[in-house]
Design a protein around this motif. Structure first.
Motif, PDB file in Angstrom:
ATOM      1  N   GLU A   1      25.557 105.042  34.424  1.00  0.00           N
ATOM      2  CA  GLU A   1      24.568 104.031  34.053  1.00  0.00           C
ATOM      3  C   GLU A   1      24.370 104.009  32.538  1.00  0.00           C
ATOM      4  O   GLU A   1      24.271 102.944  31.920  1.00  0.00           O
ATOM      5  CB  GLU A   1      23.243 104.319  34.754  1.00  0.00           C
ATOM      6  N   ILE A   2      24.328 105.189  31.928  1.00  0.00           N
ATOM      7  CA  ILE A   2      24.186 105.284  30.472  1.00  0.00           C
ATOM      8  C   ILE A   2      25.416 104.692  29.786  1.00  0.00           C
ATOM      9  O   ILE A   2      25.310 103.912  28.824  1.00  0.00           O
ATOM     10  CB  ILE A   2      23.975 106.746  30.049  1.00  0.00           C
ATOM     11  N   ALA A   3      26.602 105.069  30.284  1.00  0.00           N
ATOM     12  CA  ALA A   3      27.848 104.603  29.670  1.00  0.00           C
ATOM     13  C   ALA A   3      27.987 103.088  29.777  1.00  0.00           C
ATOM     14  O   ALA A   3      28.355 102.411  28.800  1.00  0.00           O
ATOM     15  CB  ALA A   3      29.038 105.297  30.342  1.00  0.00           C
ATOM     16  N   VAL A   4      27.691 102.536  30.964  1.00  0.00           N
ATOM     17  CA  VAL A   4      27.824 101.090  31.172  1.00  0.00           C
ATOM     18  C   VAL A   4      26.818 100.327  30.311  1.00  0.00           C
ATOM     19  O   VAL A   4      27.131  99.262  29.751  1.00  0.00           O
ATOM     20  CB  VAL A   4      27.648 100.751  32.670  1.00  0.00           C
ATOM     21  N   LYS A   5      25.596 100.846  30.179  1.00  0.00           N
ATOM     22  CA  LYS A   5      24.589 100.177  29.352  1.00  0.00           C
ATOM     23  C   LYS A   5      25.060 100.097  27.901  1.00  0.00           C
ATOM     24  O   LYS A   5      24.902  99.061  27.230  1.00  0.00           O
ATOM     25  CB  LYS A   5      23.256 100.918  29.435  1.00  0.00           C
ATOM     26  N   ARG A   6      25.659 101.159  27.394  1.00  0.00           N
ATOM     27  CA  ARG A   6      26.118 101.147  26.005  1.00  0.00           C
ATOM     28  C   ARG A   6      27.311 100.215  25.826  1.00  0.00           C
ATOM     29  O   ARG A   6      27.479  99.610  24.771  1.00  0.00           O
ATOM     30  CB  ARG A   6      26.447 102.569  25.569  1.00  0.00           C
ATOM     31  N   GLU A   7      28.138 100.108  26.862  1.00  0.00           N
ATOM     32  CA  GLU A   7      29.232  99.147  26.798  1.00  0.00           C
ATOM     33  C   GLU A   7      28.687  97.717  26.807  1.00  0.00           C
ATOM     34  O   GLU A   7      29.228  96.827  26.139  1.00  0.00           O
ATOM     35  CB  GLU A   7      30.198  99.365  27.967  1.00  0.00           C
ATOM     36  N   THR A   8      27.602  97.509  27.553  1.00  0.00           N
ATOM     37  CA  THR A   8      26.964  96.193  27.558  1.00  0.00           C
ATOM     38  C   THR A   8      26.369  95.876  26.194  1.00  0.00           C
ATOM     39  O   THR A   8      26.475  94.745  25.691  1.00  0.00           O
ATOM     40  CB  THR A   8      25.861  96.142  28.637  1.00  0.00           C
ATOM     41  N   ASP A   9      25.755  96.869  25.562  1.00  0.00           N
ATOM     42  CA  ASP A   9      25.138  96.671  24.248  1.00  0.00           C
ATOM     43  C   ASP A   9      26.175  96.472  23.150  1.00  0.00           C
ATOM     44  O   ASP A   9      25.936  95.728  22.183  1.00  0.00           O
ATOM     45  CB  ASP A   9      24.251  97.868  23.898  1.00  0.00           C
ATOM     46  N   GLU A  10      27.313  97.155  23.280  1.00  0.00           N
ATOM     47  CA  GLU A  10      28.374  97.057  22.266  1.00  0.00           C
ATOM     48  C   GLU A  10      29.716  96.973  22.978  1.00  0.00           C
ATOM     49  O   GLU A  10      30.250  97.985  23.438  1.00  0.00           O
ATOM     50  CB  GLU A  10      28.347  98.274  21.324  1.00  0.00           C
ATOM     51  N   LYS A  11      30.260  95.767  23.087  1.00  0.00           N
ATOM     52  CA  LYS A  11      31.483  95.545  23.848  1.00  0.00           C
ATOM     53  C   LYS A  11      32.677  96.173  23.135  1.00  0.00           C
ATOM     54  O   LYS A  11      33.049  95.768  22.028  1.00  0.00           O
ATOM     55  CB  LYS A  11      31.734  94.042  24.024  1.00  0.00           C
ATOM     56  N   LEU A  12      33.278  97.164  23.795  1.00  0.00           N
ATOM     57  CA  LEU A  12      34.479  97.815  23.255  1.00  0.00           C
ATOM     58  C   LEU A  12      35.665  97.706  24.208  1.00  0.00           C
ATOM     59  O   LEU A  12      36.721  98.292  23.962  1.00  0.00           O
ATOM     60  CB  LEU A  12      34.180  99.291  22.961  1.00  0.00           C
ATOM     61  N   GLY A  13      35.477  96.990  25.325  1.00  0.00           N
ATOM     62  CA  GLY A  13      36.571  96.793  26.279  1.00  0.00           C
ATOM     63  C   GLY A  13      36.847  97.994  27.156  1.00  0.00           C
ATOM     64  O   GLY A  13      37.976  98.159  27.658  1.00  0.00           O
ATOM     65  N   ILE A  14      35.828  98.829  27.376  1.00  0.00           N
ATOM     66  CA  ILE A  14      36.005 100.045  28.183  1.00  0.00           C
ATOM     67  C   ILE A  14      35.748  99.713  29.652  1.00  0.00           C
ATOM     68  O   ILE A  14      34.782  99.021  29.981  1.00  0.00           O
ATOM     69  CB  ILE A  14      35.047 101.154  27.722  1.00  0.00           C
ATOM     70  N   THR A  15      36.607 100.249  30.535  1.00  0.00           N
ATOM     71  CA  THR A  15      36.425 100.111  31.983  1.00  0.00           C
ATOM     72  C   THR A  15      35.955 101.443  32.548  1.00  0.00           C
ATOM     73  O   THR A  15      36.551 102.488  32.265  1.00  0.00           O
ATOM     74  CB  THR A  15      37.741  99.711  32.681  1.00  0.00           C
ATOM     75  N   TYR A  16      34.867 101.397  33.338  1.00  0.00           N
ATOM     76  CA  TYR A  16      34.346 102.627  33.934  1.00  0.00           C
ATOM     77  C   TYR A  16      34.484 102.572  35.457  1.00  0.00           C
ATOM     78  O   TYR A  16      34.309 101.513  36.068  1.00  0.00           O
ATOM     79  CB  TYR A  16      32.873 102.832  33.566  1.00  0.00           C
ATOM     80  N   HIS A  17      34.801 103.729  36.064  1.00  0.00           N
ATOM     81  CA  HIS A  17      34.903 103.858  37.518  1.00  0.00           C
ATOM     82  C   HIS A  17      34.004 105.001  37.984  1.00  0.00           C
ATOM     83  O   HIS A  17      33.905 106.035  37.311  1.00  0.00           O
ATOM     84  CB  HIS A  17      36.339 104.172  37.957  1.00  0.00           C
ATOM     85  N   HIS A  18      33.383 104.793  39.130  1.00  0.00           N
ATOM     86  CA  HIS A  18      32.607 105.869  39.762  1.00  0.00           C
ATOM     87  C   HIS A  18      33.501 106.561  40.775  1.00  0.00           C
ATOM     88  O   HIS A  18      33.977 105.944  41.735  1.00  0.00           O
ATOM     89  CB  HIS A  18      31.363 105.306  40.461  1.00  0.00           C
ATOM     90  N   GLY A  19      33.773 107.858  40.598  1.00  0.00           N
ATOM     91  CA  GLY A  19      34.640 108.557  41.535  1.00  0.00           C
ATOM     92  C   GLY A  19      34.837 110.005  41.151  1.00  0.00           C
ATOM     93  O   GLY A  19      34.406 110.463  40.088  1.00  0.00           O
ATOM     94  N   SER A  20      35.514 110.741  42.043  1.00  0.00           N
ATOM     95  CA  SER A  20      35.767 112.164  41.857  1.00  0.00           C
ATOM     96  C   SER A  20      37.032 112.382  41.045  1.00  0.00           C
ATOM     97  O   SER A  20      38.033 111.661  41.207  1.00  0.00           O
ATOM     98  CB  SER A  20      35.903 112.849  43.219  1.00  0.00           C
ATOM     99  N   ALA A  21      37.003 113.390  40.194  1.00  0.00           N
ATOM    100  CA  ALA A  21      38.197 113.747  39.424  1.00  0.00           C
ATOM    101  C   ALA A  21      39.330 114.205  40.320  1.00  0.00           C
ATOM    102  O   ALA A  21      40.490 114.165  39.928  1.00  0.00           O
ATOM    103  CB  ALA A  21      37.849 114.845  38.423  1.00  0.00           C
TER     104      ALA A  21
END
Length: 645
Positions: free
Chosen positions: A163-183
């Motif tokens: 949630e923190i990572a996605v919010k910062r991507e929303t605030d500053e678009k850097l083209g990062i894709t995030y996935h929720h999952g296990s390593a």
């Protein structure tokens, strides 16, 4: 100096701050054990605390104050296998906000002053490359690399971090894709999609322990860097695992000359290959190469997942409870071979010939004998049989649920309350208490042909007197059958006295050699019966029955009497577990199987370890035999005795 330069490292269990242990290092110069610097700081003996220029010394270590030196909690110790994805997710969700508060665009102090510089150097130029950040947390590294021109994808198990990572991507678009999952489970990612991958701290240990490191290779085109922390963890574990396997054999092998192999030279040659191994599979190849240099049987490396599949969850197993029936491997299935008419199995309707398909949650799908890489089928069958015996023998009074196919191949489900084991409770040395049983009878095979039968379940002193008494009732029998099927061994020295009932002179049955001593098993002719009367050892026909669960002392006895021509052996190849051998778990979870003594049949020079006793008459038992209530091995022995007359 650091841990890499230290001669040795040990964990000392002694609480300081919120921790319950500290590291101590053996100095390469003074040969003194010295605590790690954080422990010295706790004790007030850190160099910066002992010098008059303390402020300058502190400045040389760090440019900032350590505001939160250690978390205010007590470490919860858990074994690696007990930590689940749910545990990891819950822990990071609870700590995400506190952790994020310590970060800026360059991460926290650890990353700024310790890990990022060497990690980024290893990563190299990532401009215009697809990079996967495994365990991305709040996304600081994704953002840092994206600003340097990388095409970033992050994955994390903690919802709060994402949630923190996605919010910062929303605030500053850097083209990062995030996935929720296990390593450890990233099947949703495309194969060979990424140019590089990093895993910095958060999931390094979990990633490697769960096998995710090997799986990660699927998603990366060029394996250059897979994260500094994970790479170091892998190399350290590989070296530690190799060194432990080498050490165990160095300290326990019965031959100080290692069968003519320079064991130190083997280590020097292969240790670098272990350190360079890119996967567990490659490490196993190196260790198996090391074991093969000995040129001896019964040294093997069991993959952790193979033994886990065989043994399953065996908590509470092997408690001594009696289900009232026994099973044997017929081809690749467990089939009921014996049912005690007075036991709980018979009361539940279990019959010989039924196929066992389930024990509680353990289900047998297809073959009960899996294929295991680099382990011969006979050894696998031995381990499968041992595992099933444990599953069927939980504590007396426990209830087990069983699934069978009956005589008509119809499914049957039964519940059995395990009975207390029959026999005499025996205690010998440091062994746990064991119930020893011996049964004997005289069969009338044909008119004027009497056959004595003696069966006992373990070689312990408590069966000596009953055995002697049974022999006294059979001195005039036309033949004697000793049934050692299912007998796992016990006190090896007993073969000399028991063998003396059937051999009229002092003959060696075999020699066991250990590093510091040798034991020659020589028969001791028995010339006095239980009443004190003079007698001669029994000279009639002697048959011995074995199967693939006959082991150790049973194999010494059967193989020795077979070799001197005193007994004829019937049944199936024995277990091949003559030696006092061990299964030692290595640091990576694999298991090293190794023998620490050697046994040779004196008359033939044959080593039984790993080979087993090969019957003179191999008798194949089928399911049809068991459904009909037949015992073809016993029948073959009786027929042979009859033919002698």
């Amino acid at each position: 100096y650091c841990s890499s330069c230290a001669k040795a490292t040990e964990e000392v269990m002694d609480r300081f701050w919120a921790w319950e242990y500290y590291f101590s290092y053996l100095s390469p110069w003074s040969d003194r054990w010295v605590p790690a610097l954080d422990r010295m700081e706790f004790d007030g003996t850190h160099p910066s605390q002992l010098t008059s220029v303390r402020s300058e010394a502190e400045a040389a270590v760090s440019q900032e104050q350590y505001l939160v030196r250690y978390p205010e909690r007590v470490t919860q110790w858990r074994t690696q296998g007990e930590v689940t994805d749910a545990d990891v997710r819950s822990s990071w969700n609870a700590n995400a906000n506190r952790w994020d508060a310590l970060y800026d665009d360059d991460g926290d102090r650890n990353r700024r002053y310790q890990s990022d510089e060497p990690m980024l150097a290893l990563l190299g130029d990532a401009h215009s490359q697809r990079v996967l950040d495994v365990g991305c947390g709040n996304g600081y590294l994704c953002r840092k690399l994206a600003k340097a021109g990388a095409i970033m994808t992050g994955i994390d198990l903690a919802d709060s971090f994402l949630e923190i990572a996605v919010k910062r991507e929303t605030d500053e678009k850097l083209g990062i894709t995030y996935h929720h999952g296990s390593a450890a489970e990233m099947d949703f990612l495309p194969d060979s999609h990424f140019d590089k991958a990093v895993s910095n701290y958060e999931h390094a240990a979990r990633l490697y322990a769960a096998g995710g490191m090997d799986a990660l290779l699927r998603y990366v085109k060029h394996v250059g860097v897979r994260g500094m922390a994970a790479t170091v963890a892998r190399q350290n574990e590989h070296i530690e695992t190799f060194d432990e396997a080498w050490r165990i054999i160095a300290e326990t092998h019965w031959d100080p000359e290692f069968n003519g192999v320079d064991w130190d030279a083997v280590r020097e040659e292969l240790r670098p290959r272990a350190a360079e191994a890119e996967s567990i599979a490659e490490l196993r190849t190196v260790i198996r190469d090391m074991l093969s240099r000995l040129g001896q049987s019964h040294f093997a490396l069991w993959p952790r997942e193979a033994l886990g599949d065989l043994r399953g969850d065996d908590d509470g197993a092997g408690g001594g409870g009696d289900p009232g029936f026994e099973v044997m491997l017929v081809d690749d299935q467990f089939v009921v071979s014996v049912v005690d008419p007075e036991g709980p199995g018979a009361a539940a309707g279990v019959a010989t010939g039924w196929i066992l398909q389930r024990v509680d949650s353990h289900e047998i799908e297809g073959s009960a004998v899996p294929e295991v890489e680099d382990i011969d089928e006979h050894t696998v069958r031995v381990e499968v049989q041992r595992a099933m015996q444990r599953r069927l023998s939980r504590s007396p009074g426990d209830t087990i649920e069983l699934g069978f196919l009956d005589e008509d191949d119809e499914p049957r489900w039964v519940q059995i309350e395990l009975a207390p084991p029959a026999g005499q409770l025996s205690q010998f040395g440091n062994l746990p208490p064991i119930f020893a049983t011996l049964e004997s009878e005289v069969l009338r095979a044909e008119v004027d042909i009497d056959v004595g039968v003696i069966a006992f379940n373990i070689w312990l002193p408590s069966v000596i007197r009953p055995f002697d008494e049974a022999i006294d009732t059979m001195r005039h029998a036309d033949g004697i059958i000793l049934d050692l099927r299912g007998n796992p061994g016990g006190l090896g020295g007993m073969v000399m006295g028991v063998g003396g009932h059937f051999v009229d002179e002092n003959l060696s049955l075999g020699t066991m050699r250990m590093r510091e001593s040798e034991l020659d098993f020589v028969t001791n002719p028995r010339r006095v019966d239980t009443s004190g009367a003079l007698v001669e050892p029994y000279a009639g026909a002697l048959a011995i029955l074995i199967d693939n669960t006959s082991a150790s002392t049973s194999e010494v006895f059967a193989g020795g009497l077979q070799a001197i021509g005193r007994a004829r052996v019937f049944g199936q190849r024995s277990m091949g577990a003559v030696l006092p051998s061990m299964m030692d778990e290595l640091p990576n979870g694999d298991v090293l199987q190794h023998a620490f003594a050697d046994f040779v049949i004196s008359q033939t020079g044959v080593r039984l370890e790993g080979r087993g006793v090969i019957p003179d008459e191999v008798v194949r038992v089928t399911r049809d035999d068991l459904l009909e209530g037949r015992d073809p091995t016993m029948e073959a022995a009786v027929e042979w005795i009859v033919r002698q007359h």
